[in-house]
Design a protein around this motif. Sequence first.
Motif, PDB file in Angstrom:
ATOM      1  N   ILE A   1       3.361 -17.404  -0.954  1.00  0.00           N
ATOM      2  CA  ILE A   1       1.938 -17.459  -1.327  1.00  0.00           C
ATOM      3  C   ILE A   1       1.094 -18.021  -0.180  1.00  0.00           C
ATOM      4  O   ILE A   1      -0.041 -17.622   0.030  1.00  0.00           O
ATOM      5  CB  ILE A   1       1.773 -18.303  -2.616  1.00  0.00           C
ATOM      6  N   GLU A   2       1.698 -18.952   0.575  1.00  0.00           N
ATOM      7  CA  GLU A   2       0.972 -19.558   1.698  1.00  0.00           C
ATOM      8  C   GLU A   2       0.531 -18.497   2.711  1.00  0.00           C
ATOM      9  O   GLU A   2      -0.399 -18.715   3.487  1.00  0.00           O
ATOM     10  CB  GLU A   2       1.847 -20.592   2.439  1.00  0.00           C
ATOM     11  N   GLU A   3       1.216 -17.357   2.698  1.00  0.00           N
ATOM     12  CA  GLU A   3       0.937 -16.362   3.749  1.00  0.00           C
ATOM     13  C   GLU A   3      -0.354 -15.578   3.533  1.00  0.00           C
ATOM     14  O   GLU A   3      -0.853 -14.931   4.441  1.00  0.00           O
ATOM     15  CB  GLU A   3       2.114 -15.365   3.830  1.00  0.00           C
ATOM     16  N   THR A   4      -0.863 -15.597   2.312  1.00  0.00           N
ATOM     17  CA  THR A   4      -2.059 -14.788   2.051  1.00  0.00           C
ATOM     18  C   THR A   4      -3.211 -15.670   1.604  1.00  0.00           C
ATOM     19  O   THR A   4      -3.046 -16.558   0.769  1.00  0.00           O
ATOM     20  CB  THR A   4      -1.754 -13.730   0.957  1.00  0.00           C
ATOM     21  N   HIS A   5      -4.385 -15.407   2.175  1.00  0.00           N
ATOM     22  CA  HIS A   5      -5.578 -16.185   1.837  1.00  0.00           C
ATOM     23  C   HIS A   5      -6.198 -15.594   0.569  1.00  0.00           C
ATOM     24  O   HIS A   5      -6.166 -14.375   0.354  1.00  0.00           O
ATOM     25  CB  HIS A   5      -6.572 -16.105   3.008  1.00  0.00           C
ATOM     26  N   LEU A   6      -6.777 -16.484  -0.242  1.00  0.00           N
ATOM     27  CA  LEU A   6      -7.411 -16.014  -1.494  1.00  0.00           C
ATOM     28  C   LEU A   6      -8.492 -14.968  -1.229  1.00  0.00           C
ATOM     29  O   LEU A   6      -8.708 -14.071  -2.042  1.00  0.00           O
ATOM     30  CB  LEU A   6      -8.046 -17.208  -2.216  1.00  0.00           C
ATOM     31  N   ARG A   7      -9.141 -15.076  -0.060  1.00  0.00           N
ATOM     32  CA  ARG A   7     -10.226 -14.113   0.191  1.00  0.00           C
ATOM     33  C   ARG A   7      -9.663 -12.694   0.293  1.00  0.00           C
ATOM     34  O   ARG A   7     -10.366 -11.728  -0.006  1.00  0.00           O
ATOM     35  CB  ARG A   7     -11.045 -14.510   1.421  1.00  0.00           C
ATOM     36  N   ASP A   8      -8.388 -12.592   0.662  1.00  0.00           N
ATOM     37  CA  ASP A   8      -7.764 -11.265   0.689  1.00  0.00           C
ATOM     38  C   ASP A   8      -7.290 -10.872  -0.709  1.00  0.00           C
ATOM     39  O   ASP A   8      -7.440  -9.729  -1.130  1.00  0.00           O
ATOM     40  CB  ASP A   8      -6.599 -11.248   1.678  1.00  0.00           C
TER      41      ASP A   8
END
Length: 660
Positions: free
Chosen positions: A81-88
């Motif tokens: 989960i750390e790999e993807t930003h919420l904005r994406d």
Amino acid sequence: FVLPSPPGPKFGPKFGPSPIYSQIRGGSSPASPTSEPPTPSPTPSRTVSLTNHINYDEVPDLPLVSTTPEWKALEEHAKEIEETHLRDYIMDDERCDAMHVLEDGIMLDYSRQRVTEKTLDLLSDLAEAQLLRSKMTSMYRGAPINFTEKRAVLHTALRSRKDSPLRPVVDGLDVVDEVHSVLEQIKKFTDMVREGEVTGYTGKQLRNIVSVGIGGSYLGPEFLHECLKTEPEGVNAALGYTLRFLSNVDPVDVERTCSELDPEETLIIIVSKTFTTAETMLNARTMRQWLWDFMGNDPEVVSKHVVACASTSATDKVRSFGISDDYFFRFWDWVGGRYSVCSAAGAVPISLVYGFDLFSKVLDGARSMDEHFIQKPLRRNIPMLMGLIGVWNMSFLKYNMRTTLPYAEALLKLPAHIQQLDMESNGKHVTRSGKEVDYLVGEVDFGEPGTNGQHSFFQLLHMGQAVPCDFIGFVKSQNDLVVDGETLSSHDELMTNFFAQPDALANGKTADELRAEGVPEWQIPHRTFHGNRPSMSLLLPKLTAFHVGQLLALYEHRTAVQGFVWDLNSFDQWGVELGKKLALGIKDKLVEGRAGRTIKADNPSTKRLLDYYVNSVNEDEEEETGRKQPGWGKNGPAGSDFARQPPQPHNLKDRGTKLN
Ligand SMILES: O=P(O)(O)OC[C@H]1O[C@H](O)[C@H](O)[C@@H](O)[C@@H]1O
């Protein structure tokens, strides 16, 4: 979740002839308000039988959840989960579509949580491994799941229909019959007060209500009161009545509560499950004295002006206070203080001021949520989703705080209620079997209505520590305004913030975006928002009594879900005891000090504070009187009752007003 049927009720509850609750379908409450906007019709539900569970006393001693493969899988997944930003994440149409539910008239959008489909699948596995459904059904059936106090946890029964097919039995009593017999007593009494058939000692109508209680005997009822104050039906029903809460043992709270009240028109409700809580009992005695000061020291003053809401096990204490049996509204040991809003604790004050019918609508809403919770599958189950995401945020993403942000001024006391509900329930350090937890449990909860919070602690939420946020909003206001010349109504204006804040938290603002806006380079670090901050949005039709009831039950169930998954006992509160006991010891020491004797404290640190406290008061006294005073000595010899009076005793009469 197909678990073997229980061989028979070992823990006491008796059940109707057949699958019982399975006949209830979610969202079927007839009590949905007819006022606009209409409650969206519920999606037809899958029914879930309460018989498909194992008895609580057969729930095996579970290993520490952190040692299970389901937990480990989530720990691994947290790295992904750390790999993807919420904005994406929030640009993914399909994902956003999957991450909202519309159930029981409530829309929950959790697309701004740092979760994927895989997270939800893994959380579902964890829930199954932790026997979540089994624990939930054990609660509804009346198993003694608060095992450290050997008590059932049956707040759901407080809003059962009279003819509910689910009929837990505790101590030989059918709890649903018990609940309805008290509700009928409350309806009758509160109707009579409101119609002027029951009056005060001097024959005046009782129209000022003072509810004396603390903790669970205060926070939930006050939260309800604040919601109903501006609820359209509530506004009319409460005309001519006042309701005040006296909770703190601080004498200033007495001062504030009694100011401008006419005791002859005042009914005091003492709300205390145990009828022993020190603060409540001192305040109760204070209010009794206040009544006597005005109307004379006659037992009838108490029997006509004081009612009690307490547990059946406190009956003798209620009677010896001078309260008549007709003015005693009981609840039961199987209702936890922080889960007692739907018992007499909330029913009596709210029905006196708003009428029993409006209170019944709160019960209808809570019942609707109870049915939703027990029946719906995980992906359509609002409290379950919120609870599991709570576990994910706390234990895996390591956010140890959470904030409740209602975009509704009438919910101003919801954060305080949730604070007690959740922090007292899940603020624990061992599992059911007494093993020390080695994972994070029990968030620090705080909150404030929007938009006020935005101008207070939101700076920290956006740029300081990351805190998951619950945004709560309504499609329609209790009381909207349109000011001439404005393009939007005031409620729309409020809601623009409800929609904007979650995006600001999720997206943040990058250095490149700031540069493109022409922000000078030196300011860029100061104005950069990292974003990636999770939130969820709850959108309800309107803050009516029915929807307040739903919200109340929703948060009760969210708390239970988290406790069940963490394998805690969420229904005891031993942590509160130690301080209470120590305060009793300090009381004895202060009595010594006030009598001019040497204070013997348990440690030098406390002794220094106590000596300073007692001696400073004495010095003030000396200044005033010009005489050396031992203890409070001005009014009598040290050690006498007078000697223990404060230096400027107040006449309680000063705290009330005879209006005519
Ligand atoms: O209702 P009472 O017995 O007076 O208890 C009032 C409160 O006191 C305690 O300190 C508990 O921690 C609370 O859970 C409870 O609600």
